[in-house]
Design a protein around this motif. Structure first.
Motif, short mmCIF file in Angstrom:
data_model
loop_
_atom_site.label_atom_id
_atom_site.label_comp_id
_atom_site.label_asym_id
_atom_site.label_seq_id
_atom_site.Cartn_x
_atom_site.Cartn_y
_atom_site.Cartn_z
N GLY A 360 16.22 -1.68 37.17
CA GLY A 360 15.81 -2.96 36.59
C GLY A 360 15.26 -2.88 35.19
N GLY A 361 15.15 -1.67 34.64
CA GLY A 361 14.66 -1.52 33.27
C GLY A 361 15.68 -2.07 32.27
N ARG A 362 15.19 -2.53 31.11
CA ARG A 362 16.08 -3.13 30.11
C ARG A 362 15.93 -2.35 28.81
N ILE A 363 17.06 -1.83 28.29
CA ILE A 363 17.02 -1.09 27.03
C ILE A 363 17.11 -2.10 25.88
N VAL A 364 16.10 -2.09 25.00
CA VAL A 364 16.12 -3.04 23.88
C VAL A 364 16.41 -2.34 22.55
N ALA A 365 16.48 -1.03 22.56
CA ALA A 365 16.93 -0.28 21.38
C ALA A 365 17.49 1.04 21.86
N GLY A 366 18.57 1.50 21.25
CA GLY A 366 19.12 2.82 21.53
C GLY A 366 19.81 2.90 22.87
N GLY A 367 19.66 4.09 23.50
CA GLY A 367 20.23 4.29 24.83
C GLY A 367 21.51 5.10 24.82
N GLY A 368 22.13 5.26 23.66
CA GLY A 368 23.42 5.96 23.63
C GLY A 368 23.34 7.31 22.96
N ASN A 369 24.50 7.93 22.82
CA ASN A 369 24.61 9.19 22.09
C ASN A 369 24.77 8.84 20.62
N ALA A 370 23.88 9.35 19.78
CA ALA A 370 23.81 8.88 18.40
C ALA A 370 25.01 9.27 17.55
N THR A 371 25.67 10.38 17.83
CA THR A 371 26.76 10.80 16.97
C THR A 371 28.08 10.99 17.71
N GLY A 372 28.04 10.99 19.02
CA GLY A 372 29.25 11.25 19.78
C GLY A 372 29.59 12.73 19.87
N HIS A 373 28.78 13.57 19.22
CA HIS A 373 29.03 15.01 19.23
C HIS A 373 27.68 15.72 19.13
N GLY A 374 27.49 16.82 19.83
CA GLY A 374 26.17 17.44 19.87
C GLY A 374 25.31 16.73 20.90
N TYR A 375 24.11 17.27 21.13
CA TYR A 375 23.28 16.76 22.23
C TYR A 375 22.33 15.65 21.76
N PHE A 376 22.90 14.66 21.09
CA PHE A 376 22.09 13.58 20.54
C PHE A 376 21.87 12.46 21.55
N VAL A 377 20.68 11.91 21.53
CA VAL A 377 20.39 10.66 22.25
C VAL A 377 19.66 9.76 21.26
#
Ligand code: NDP
Length: 497
Positions: A360-377
């Motif tokens: 039930g939590g709501r993400i209001v910013a971010g949440g994805g992989n920042a670059t699509g490559h490397g271990y970014f969140v």
């Protein structure tokens, strides 16, 4: 959020000259028994940098034997002589900031633009303990029984096993090494298998400064090398910085030989924001406090708890700060936040987010992989979270902040304390009386007022509750690495009163 893709022109070159699958034992580089070793990965590119030894029990035995031989002569050296050597090592670190920084960026993903501060702090901690080790004291000396005089000696314990995590590899190693050596102990140090490069570099820097056997470095798996250190019969104390479950494992193994245990464990720090706080100031603090080192910090402000009237303004200011965080390859000097340090950890953070959304939590910013490559969140802000849910109660150790609404000051402090951890907390208010009352009521080893995260070598650091026990930094840390001896002397009967 602004982010850039991985750019090979800013990628750091592997430290091929440094690591050749060897441990540092008894003043020499010793080939690994296991030729395969462990891969060390660049978290920004997922490339293999090099391999390091997967040490097992035989290597631990060798290192402990060397440390034992060295411990007596080292402990008997006058404190000033030990201090001179620690100061010399601090100078070596200062002279090597560029290379140590390069390794930490390459291996741990710390942004190159800021990582030098960690190295300079490491040198500063060595200098602090070089001085503090010359001022060790016992509290009392005198006649406490008729016909006797007593003195108190504070002595080294012997061989210290130091086990460090991957989030601040060099700085955490030095934070343990400095008081241990200053107090006259020899050490067997095991860095995290994920981030051993800067700690190995430190061994190279110390090689002609410290006597052989005083400082031994082994790389290997926690479940093998770490466990062997924790249970070793000839290690006198263990100091671990790591997760709370690892703390329990290490304490259980150490109990077999009743060795001393010092545990710096996980955290879930609240930032309590009261109605009268300045939202812009709070958000500026949280920009660093929550997202520094991609939130991989035991005192990261992971739970923002805001009283009702302040909530909307604080949320707006926080989202505005998060939106301008510069995320990207850590070798780019403009980047503020790099990748998470290893793949398993990235997967764990993503798992936390998925379960929180399902709950039930709501993400209001971010949440994805920042670059699509490397271990970014991406830097992530989450609302509508239940206080008893996993995302609020468990340490995520990533760039993830939950924001909770509190009815009033009392409710905010109650929510802040209602987790099993007790490492760091902050309160934001302009009322000094309210701030001091909150500082008293917050059940955490460090409380910041109108800031979150600042530390210094002179002040103690350590957790309450499931965040561990014992102190690092400050003179209190020397108590972890020394033992008290009472010497009682019978006086001759001189007949004098
Ligand atoms: P881990 O607990 O996984 O590992 C810490 C160290 O312990 C590593 O060297 C690891 O080796 C080793 N280890 C793992 N399992 C065992 C075992 N059974 N016996 C002996 N040693 C073992 O933590 P992380 O490396 O994931 O670090 C993050 C944790 O550290 C977080 O929970 C964080 O809060 C905490 N931390 C606490 C701080 C404090 O000051 N209180 C400061 C910084 C971090 P390997 O990596 O090779 O498995």
């Amino acid at each position: 959020m602004s982010s850039s893709s991985t750019d090979t022109s800013t990628a750091l070159q592997p430290a091929t000259e440094l690591i050749e699958n060897r441990n540092y034992i008894d003043g020499s580089w010793v080939d690994a028994a296991d030729e395969v070793g462990l891969e060390v990965i660049d978290p920004a590119t997922e490339d293999v940098i090099t391999r390091v030894p997967a040490a097992g029990e035989p290597e631990v035995d060798l290192a402990v034997a060397a440390a034992r031989r060295a411990s007596g002569p080292w402990s008997r050296r006058p404190p000033r002589e030990r201090a001179d050597l620690l100061m010399a090592l601090a100078d070596r670190i200062d002279a090597d900031v560029a290379e140590l920084s390069r390794l930490e960026t390459l291996n741990a993903g710390h942004p190159i633009g800021v990582v030098g501060g960690e190295m300079r702090s490491a040198a500063d901690r060595l200098r602090f303990f070089a001085g503090a080790g010359r001022c060790l004291e016992g509290r009392a000396a005198g006649e406490y029984a008729a016909g006797y005089t007593s003195i108190i000696r504070r002595e080294a314990i012997g061989v210290a096993g130091l086990i460090t995590p991957w989030n601040y590899p060099l700085l955490t190693a030095v934070t343990k090494l400095a008081p241990a050596l200053a107090a006259g102990n020899s050490v067997v140090l095991k860095p995290s298998e994920q981030t051993p490069l800067s700690t190995l570099r430190l061994a190279a820097l110390a090689a002609d400064v410290l006597p052989p056997g005083v400082h031994n470095v082994l790389t290997g798996l926690g479940s093998v090398a770490g466990a062997a250190i924790a249970r070793h019969a000839d290690i006198d104390l263990i100091s671990l910085t790591g997760g709370t479950q690892t703390g329990r494992d290490v304490a259980a193994r150490a109990a077999q030989t009743l060795k001393r245990v010092h545990l710096e464990l996980g955290g879930k720090a609240p930032a309590v924001v009261l109605d009268d706080a300045d939202p812009a100031e709070v958000a500026r603090s949280l920009r660093a406090a929550s997202f520094w080192n991609a939130g991989q910090d035991c005192s990261a402000a992971a739970r923002v708890i805001v009283t009702r009237r302040a909530y909307d303004d604080v949320m707006a200011a926080l989202l505005s700060e998060v939106g301008t965080l510069h995320v990207g390859p850590p070798a780019d000097p403009a980047v503020e936040m790099g990748p998470l340090t290893h793949e398993r950890h990235r997967d764990a953070v993503v798992g936390f987010l998925e379960r929180a959304v399902a709950a039930g939590g709501r993400i209001v910013a971010g949440g994805g992989n920042a670059t699509g490559h490397g271990y970014f969140v991406e830097p992530t802000v989450m609302v509508d979270v239940d206080h008893h849910s996993e995302i609020v109660q468990r340490e995520v150790f990533g760039p993830v902040v939950t924001v909770q609404r509190a009815d009033d000051d009392g409710h905010a402090l109650q929510l802040a304390n209602d987790v099993e951890y007790g490492l760091g907390a902050s309160v934001f208010t302009r009322d000094v009386g309210v701030a001091m009352d909150a500082a008293r009521r917050l059940d955490f080893g460090t409380v910041w007022i109108n800031d979150h995260g600042a530390v210094t070598a002179e002040m103690p650091w350590g957790g309450f509750k499931q965040s561990g026990h014992g102190k690092e930094r400050s003179v209190y840390s020397l108590e972890e690495y020394t033992q008290i001896k009472h010497v009682m002397i019978k006086l001759p009967d001189s007949g004098a009163s």
